[in-house]
Write a protein that holds these residues in place. Structure first.
Motif, mmCIF file in Angstrom:
data_model
loop_
_atom_site.group_PDB
_atom_site.id
_atom_site.type_symbol
_atom_site.label_atom_id
_atom_site.label_comp_id
_atom_site.label_asym_id
_atom_site.label_seq_id
_atom_site.Cartn_x
_atom_site.Cartn_y
_atom_site.Cartn_z
ATOM 1 N N GLU A 84 8.257 7.680 -6.144
ATOM 2 C CA GLU A 84 8.844 7.467 -4.824
ATOM 3 C C GLU A 84 7.780 7.322 -3.729
ATOM 4 N N GLU A 85 6.783 8.172 -3.746
ATOM 5 C CA GLU A 85 5.738 8.125 -2.727
ATOM 6 C C GLU A 85 4.929 6.829 -2.813
ATOM 7 N N GLU A 86 4.593 6.409 -4.019
ATOM 8 C CA GLU A 86 3.829 5.178 -4.203
ATOM 9 C C GLU A 86 4.628 3.963 -3.755
ATOM 10 N N VAL A 87 5.927 3.937 -4.080
ATOM 11 C CA VAL A 87 6.764 2.809 -3.679
ATOM 12 C C VAL A 87 6.927 2.789 -2.159
ATOM 13 N N ARG A 88 7.052 3.944 -1.551
ATOM 14 C CA ARG A 88 7.134 4.010 -0.083
ATOM 15 C C ARG A 88 5.860 3.445 0.553
ATOM 16 N N PHE A 89 4.715 3.788 -0.023
ATOM 17 C CA PHE A 89 3.438 3.260 0.452
ATOM 18 C C PHE A 89 3.380 1.741 0.252
ATOM 19 N N PHE A 90 3.867 1.256 -0.883
ATOM 20 C CA PHE A 90 3.932 -0.172 -1.187
ATOM 21 C C PHE A 90 4.762 -0.893 -0.123
ATOM 22 N N GLU A 91 5.891 -0.313 0.257
ATOM 23 C CA GLU A 91 6.750 -0.908 1.293
ATOM 24 C C GLU A 91 6.022 -0.967 2.636
ATOM 25 N N LYS A 92 5.285 0.080 2.976
ATOM 26 C CA LYS A 92 4.507 0.059 4.227
ATOM 27 C C LYS A 92 3.454 -1.042 4.182
ATOM 28 N N MET A 93 2.836 -1.219 3.035
ATOM 29 C CA MET A 93 1.850 -2.294 2.888
ATOM 30 C C MET A 93 2.522 -3.656 3.065
ATOM 31 N N ARG A 94 3.708 -3.817 2.520
ATOM 32 C CA ARG A 94 4.438 -5.082 2.630
ATOM 33 C C ARG A 94 4.716 -5.420 4.085
ATOM 34 N N VAL A 95 5.134 -4.432 4.847
ATOM 35 C CA VAL A 95 5.433 -4.645 6.265
ATOM 36 C C VAL A 95 4.168 -5.048 7.017
ATOM 37 N N LYS A 96 3.055 -4.422 6.700
ATOM 38 C CA LYS A 96 1.788 -4.788 7.351
ATOM 39 C C LYS A 96 1.374 -6.201 6.992
ATOM 40 N N GLU A 97 1.643 -6.620 5.766
ATOM 41 C CA GLU A 97 1.351 -7.995 5.361
ATOM 42 C C GLU A 97 2.156 -8.979 6.205
ATOM 43 N N ILE A 98 3.414 -8.670 6.455
ATOM 44 C CA ILE A 98 4.258 -9.539 7.283
ATOM 45 C C ILE A 98 3.650 -9.684 8.666
ATOM 46 N N ARG A 99 3.215 -8.586 9.259
ATOM 47 C CA ARG A 99 2.594 -8.639 10.580
ATOM 48 C C ARG A 99 1.384 -9.557 10.591
ATOM 49 N N GLN A 100 0.590 -9.484 9.552
ATOM 50 C CA GLN A 100 -0.619 -10.304 9.492
ATOM 51 C C GLN A 100 -0.269 -11.789 9.535
ATOM 52 N N PHE A 101 0.786 -12.175 8.857
ATOM 53 C CA PHE A 101 1.131 -13.593 8.758
ATOM 54 C C PHE A 101 2.109 -14.052 9.837
ATOM 55 N N THR A 102 2.462 -13.183 10.754
ATOM 56 C CA THR A 102 3.312 -13.583 11.875
ATOM 57 C C THR A 102 2.554 -13.447 13.184
ATOM 58 N N ALA A 103 1.270 -13.683 13.133
ATOM 59 C CA ALA A 103 0.406 -13.705 14.324
ATOM 60 C C ALA A 103 0.403 -12.389 15.085
ATOM 61 N N GLN A 104 0.490 -11.291 14.379
ATOM 62 C CA GLN A 104 0.357 -9.969 14.982
ATOM 63 C C GLN A 104 -0.849 -9.306 14.339
ATOM 64 N N PRO A 105 -2.050 -9.760 14.703
ATOM 65 C CA PRO A 105 -3.230 -9.233 14.013
ATOM 66 C C PRO A 105 -3.392 -7.733 14.192
ATOM 67 N N VAL A 106 -3.695 -7.107 13.092
ATOM 68 C CA VAL A 106 -3.979 -5.671 13.111
ATOM 69 C C VAL A 106 -5.140 -5.416 12.171
ATOM 70 N N SER A 107 -5.940 -4.438 12.510
ATOM 71 C CA SER A 107 -6.966 -3.998 11.578
ATOM 72 C C SER A 107 -6.359 -2.840 10.813
#
Length: 110
Positions: free
Chosen positions: A70-93
């Motif tokens: 559960e914890e790993e999948v939750r982390f995976f989902e957070k990573m997925r959301v950050k990936e979306i931000r990267q490709f929708t012109a919301q640069p984040v480090s």
């Protein structure tokens, strides 16, 4: 299945070696995605084409892996959301200047 697992293994190794933490994060996300896709394929499923594929793969991982991961999948989902931000012109480090050991540990456990 074997192609996705091979890609996941390659990306895990590469994420450990990359000095740029943003790239390491992206590569680590791809490794988790490929591993989860391999799980889907092994169970006889395939994500539908088009928008939402990554969400589908994460959701499948959540259902297939259950509470134990559960914890790993939750982390995976957070990573997925950050990936979306990267490709929708919301640069984040994503990370600190050096690759985060916690990220690599989670990647290994996934």
């Amino acid at each position: 299945v074997s192609d996705s697992l091979r890609l996941a293994g390659r990306d895990i190794d590469t994420a450990r070696e990359v000095s740029n933490s943003d790239w390491a994060y992206n590569i680590a996300y791809n490794a988790m995605l490929q591993a989860a896709r391999a799980l889907m394929f092994a169970e006889g499923y395939r994500p539908a084409g088009g928008e939402g594929q990554h969400r589908t793969v994460v959701r499948f991982a959540e259902l297939a892996l259950g509470r134990k991961f559960e914890e790993e999948v939750r982390f995976f989902e957070k990573m997925r959301v950050k990936e979306i931000r990267q490709f929708t012109a919301q640069p984040v480090s994503y990370l600190k200047p050096k690759p985060d050991r916690l990220l690599i540990l989670r990647l290994d456990s996934f």
